[in-house]
Write an enzyme that holds these catalytic residues in place. Sequence first.
Site, PDB file in Angstrom:
ATOM      1  CG  ASP A 128       5.007   6.643 -20.540  1.00  0.00           C
ATOM      2  OD1 ASP A 128       4.055   7.169 -19.936  1.00  0.00           O
ATOM      3  OD2 ASP A 128       5.824   5.871 -19.996  1.00  0.00           O
ATOM      4  CG  HIS A 129       6.196  10.036 -18.235  1.00  0.00           C
ATOM      5  ND1 HIS A 129       5.640  10.718 -17.174  1.00  0.00           N
ATOM      6  CD2 HIS A 129       6.061   8.715 -17.952  1.00  0.00           C
ATOM      7  CE1 HIS A 129       5.191   9.852 -16.289  1.00  0.00           C
ATOM      8  NE2 HIS A 129       5.427   8.622 -16.732  1.00  0.00           N
TER       9      HIS A 129
ATOM     10  CG  ASP B 148       4.758  14.312 -16.546  1.00  0.00           C
ATOM     11  OD1 ASP B 148       4.294  15.212 -15.817  1.00  0.00           O
ATOM     12  OD2 ASP B 148       5.424  13.360 -16.104  1.00  0.00           O
TER      13      ASP B 148
ATOM     14  CD  GLU C  76       2.231  12.572 -13.544  1.00  0.00           C
ATOM     15  OE1 GLU C  76       2.438  11.805 -14.519  1.00  0.00           O
ATOM     16  OE2 GLU C  76       2.964  12.601 -12.549  1.00  0.00           O
TER      17      GLU C  76
ATOM     18  CG  HIS D 136       7.453   6.272 -12.759  1.00  0.00           C
ATOM     19  ND1 HIS D 136       7.137   7.582 -12.526  1.00  0.00           N
ATOM     20  CD2 HIS D 136       6.606   5.849 -13.749  1.00  0.00           C
ATOM     21  CE1 HIS D 136       6.151   7.951 -13.331  1.00  0.00           C
ATOM     22  NE2 HIS D 136       5.802   6.916 -14.076  1.00  0.00           N
TER      23      HIS D 136
ATOM     24  CG  HIS E 167       1.818   7.337 -15.033  1.00  0.00           C
ATOM     25  ND1 HIS E 167       2.758   7.485 -16.014  1.00  0.00           N
ATOM     26  CD2 HIS E 167       0.675   7.864 -15.528  1.00  0.00           C
ATOM     27  CE1 HIS E 167       2.219   8.089 -17.061  1.00  0.00           C
ATOM     28  NE2 HIS E 167       0.944   8.336 -16.788  1.00  0.00           N
ATOM     29  N   GLY E 168       3.167   4.083 -12.657  1.00  0.00           N
ATOM     30  CA  GLY E 168       3.942   3.431 -11.598  1.00  0.00           C
ATOM     31  C   GLY E 168       3.209   2.253 -11.001  1.00  0.00           C
ATOM     32  CB  ALA E 169       0.336   0.517 -12.133  1.00  0.00           C
TER      33      ALA E 169
ATOM     34  CB  SER F 242       9.173  -1.775 -13.287  1.00  0.00           C
ATOM     35  OG  SER F 242       9.549  -0.419 -13.324  1.00  0.00           O
TER      36      SER F 242
END
Length: 309
Positions: free
Chosen positions: A82-83, A104, A134, A180, A211-213, A257
């Site tokens: 990831d990233h 990323d 991205e 995020h 992302h950030g979901a 998160s």
Amino acid sequence: MPLVTTTEMFKKAYDGGYAIGAFNVNNMEIIQGIVEAATEENAPLILQVSAGARKYANTVYLKKMVEAAVETSGLPIALHLDHGDSFALCKDCVDSGFTSVMIDASAHPFAENISITKQVVEYAHDHGVVVEAELGKLAGVEDDVKVDAKDASYTDPDQVQEFVEKTGVDSLAIAIGTSHGAFKFKGQPKLRFDILEEVGKRLPGFPIVLHGASSVPQEYVKLINQYGGNMPGAQGVPEEMLRKAATMAVCKINIDSDLRLAVTATIREHFALNPSHFDPRQYLGPARDAVRKVVRHKIVDVLGCNGKA
Ligand code: G3H
Ligand code: 13P
Ligand code: ZN
């Protein structure tokens, strides 16, 4: 079955109008909770490891635990970086057996993003590994780097075709208003579905990543605050918006998160109710169960990938 790439998963998800959950993993209990839920629901799975997770848990430990997950569950599971922020990091993950990596380079100008991504794609493809990149910039916190909302930028649909053609990338994360962390929207949550729709038209059949979901379940925020925490009221991405995205071109939805909130709320509550406990199994066990519950809910009610393994 060995670890798989995301190629087949994404094809089926795109055609079937659902999405695959990509959950961040940092320790054994989180991996086990996610895998138990996916096993109960017979769902394909992406387990993703950030640079921070590699530093915290050691990439060898994480890889071996994910292999244990594959062996015990028999599910199609992809191990994803990831990233990744450099060719060197992506190469290291390819060399150590990851089946998917994200480069990323979204903080770089367009042409540089293309050249860095292309370099990763060439190396990864030579080794049978797929690549996510991205375009556009999400707000929020990643690996202690905070991107202010004012520095975030939506993906420009006019750039996506050129980016995909020039890089040969396998999937693309786009910025449509998610961010995020546990604090996403100050006012009314709003996602730019018009951008997602336009990107989908420009790239027919091509898998898009969100992302950030995380949805930031309020029951966990309340529990954390009830038992001594101090989290400001926060809005996540409403789950109906994620469901809608999953029926469109979005094939991978990233969630971290919400797992952190579930673990923290459960452990805080556990100690408030059982102040004399000191055996880590007494509180890590319930935390693992909480992860299982969250992931099962995501698989069935948000992603729609239950029964698709
Ligand atoms: O997008 C970032 C993920 O939530 C990973 O977070 O870098 O703190 O491990 P991390
Ligand atoms: P959340 O912080 O919303 O869970 O997003 C996680 C993510 O995008 C990981 O790459
Ligand atoms: Zn992310």
